[in-house]
Write a protein that holds these residues in place. Structure first.
Motif, short mmCIF file in Angstrom:
data_model
loop_
_atom_site.label_atom_id
_atom_site.label_comp_id
_atom_site.label_asym_id
_atom_site.label_seq_id
_atom_site.Cartn_x
_atom_site.Cartn_y
_atom_site.Cartn_z
N LEU A 292 0.83 -1.20 0.00
CA LEU A 292 0.00 0.00 0.00
C LEU A 292 0.86 1.25 0.00
O LEU A 292 0.57 2.22 -0.71
N LEU A 293 1.94 1.24 0.77
CA LEU A 293 2.81 2.41 0.85
C LEU A 293 3.58 2.63 -0.45
O LEU A 293 3.90 3.78 -0.78
N GLU A 294 3.87 1.59 -1.19
CA GLU A 294 4.50 1.75 -2.50
C GLU A 294 3.57 2.44 -3.48
O GLU A 294 4.00 3.25 -4.29
N GLN A 295 2.29 2.14 -3.40
CA GLN A 295 1.30 2.75 -4.27
C GLN A 295 0.99 4.19 -3.85
O GLN A 295 0.57 4.99 -4.67
N ASN A 296 1.15 4.50 -2.57
CA ASN A 296 0.82 5.82 -2.02
C ASN A 296 1.99 6.34 -1.19
O ASN A 296 1.92 6.38 0.04
N PRO A 297 3.08 6.77 -1.84
CA PRO A 297 4.27 7.18 -1.09
C PRO A 297 4.05 8.37 -0.16
O PRO A 297 4.80 8.54 0.80
N MET A 298 3.03 9.18 -0.43
CA MET A 298 2.78 10.33 0.44
C MET A 298 2.33 9.92 1.85
O MET A 298 2.40 10.70 2.78
N LEU A 299 1.91 8.67 2.02
CA LEU A 299 1.48 8.19 3.32
C LEU A 299 2.62 7.66 4.18
O LEU A 299 2.47 7.48 5.38
N LYS A 300 3.77 7.39 3.58
CA LYS A 300 4.89 6.76 4.28
C LYS A 300 5.34 7.55 5.50
O LYS A 300 5.60 6.98 6.55
N GLU A 301 5.43 8.85 5.37
CA GLU A 301 5.86 9.70 6.50
C GLU A 301 4.93 9.52 7.70
O GLU A 301 5.38 9.36 8.83
N PHE A 302 3.63 9.53 7.45
CA PHE A 302 2.66 9.39 8.53
C PHE A 302 2.67 7.97 9.12
O PHE A 302 2.56 7.78 10.33
N TYR A 303 2.83 6.99 8.26
CA TYR A 303 2.87 5.60 8.70
C TYR A 303 4.09 5.36 9.59
O TYR A 303 3.99 4.74 10.65
N ASP A 304 5.25 5.86 9.16
CA ASP A 304 6.47 5.67 9.95
C ASP A 304 6.36 6.35 11.31
O ASP A 304 6.80 5.79 12.32
N ALA A 305 5.76 7.53 11.36
CA ALA A 305 5.60 8.24 12.63
C ALA A 305 4.68 7.45 13.57
O ALA A 305 4.96 7.33 14.76
N TRP A 306 3.63 6.87 13.03
CA TRP A 306 2.72 6.08 13.86
C TRP A 306 3.37 4.79 14.31
O TRP A 306 3.25 4.39 15.47
N ALA A 307 4.05 4.11 13.41
CA ALA A 307 4.64 2.81 13.74
C ALA A 307 5.73 2.91 14.81
O ALA A 307 5.94 1.98 15.57
N LYS A 308 6.40 4.03 14.86
CA LYS A 308 7.47 4.21 15.85
C LYS A 308 6.99 4.75 17.18
O LYS A 308 7.73 4.78 18.15
N SER A 309 5.74 5.19 17.26
CA SER A 309 5.24 5.77 18.51
C SER A 309 4.87 4.73 19.52
O SER A 309 4.72 3.59 19.28
#
Length: 83
Positions: free
Chosen positions: A66-83
């Motif tokens: 999903l993140l490969e198809q929508n690279p603009m979401l990666k920043e938000f996903y990484d911030a959530w996953a590390k919290s």
């Protein structure tokens, strides 16, 4: 009777008709398949299924497509996953 606390992490989805036993700890971002019998400790981002339940995958692997198809979401996903 068995007694004990149950911890279910944030953004964890529990499928219908699943049984979560006392003393179970489930990390954040997990998926529990329907009709699973869950007992024990499960790390963050686990895909859990079966009777007895076992780890059958990792949600981050599924999310990567999903993140490969929508690279603009990666920043938000990484911030959530590390919290």
């Amino acid at each position: 009777y068995l007694k004990g606390s149950v911890h279910i992490g944030k953004f964890t989805f529990v499928g219908p008709h699943s049984t979560i036993m006392p003393g179970t700890k489930i990390g954040k971002g997990c998926l529990i398949a329907a009709y699973s019998y869950v007992q024990g400790d499960f790390p963050d981002f686990s895909i859990i299924a079966g009777n007895p339940a076992q780890i059958v995958g990792d949600t981050r692997d599924r999310d990567s497509a999903l993140l490969e198809q929508n690279p603009m979401l990666k920043e938000f996903y990484d911030a959530w996953a590390k919290s």
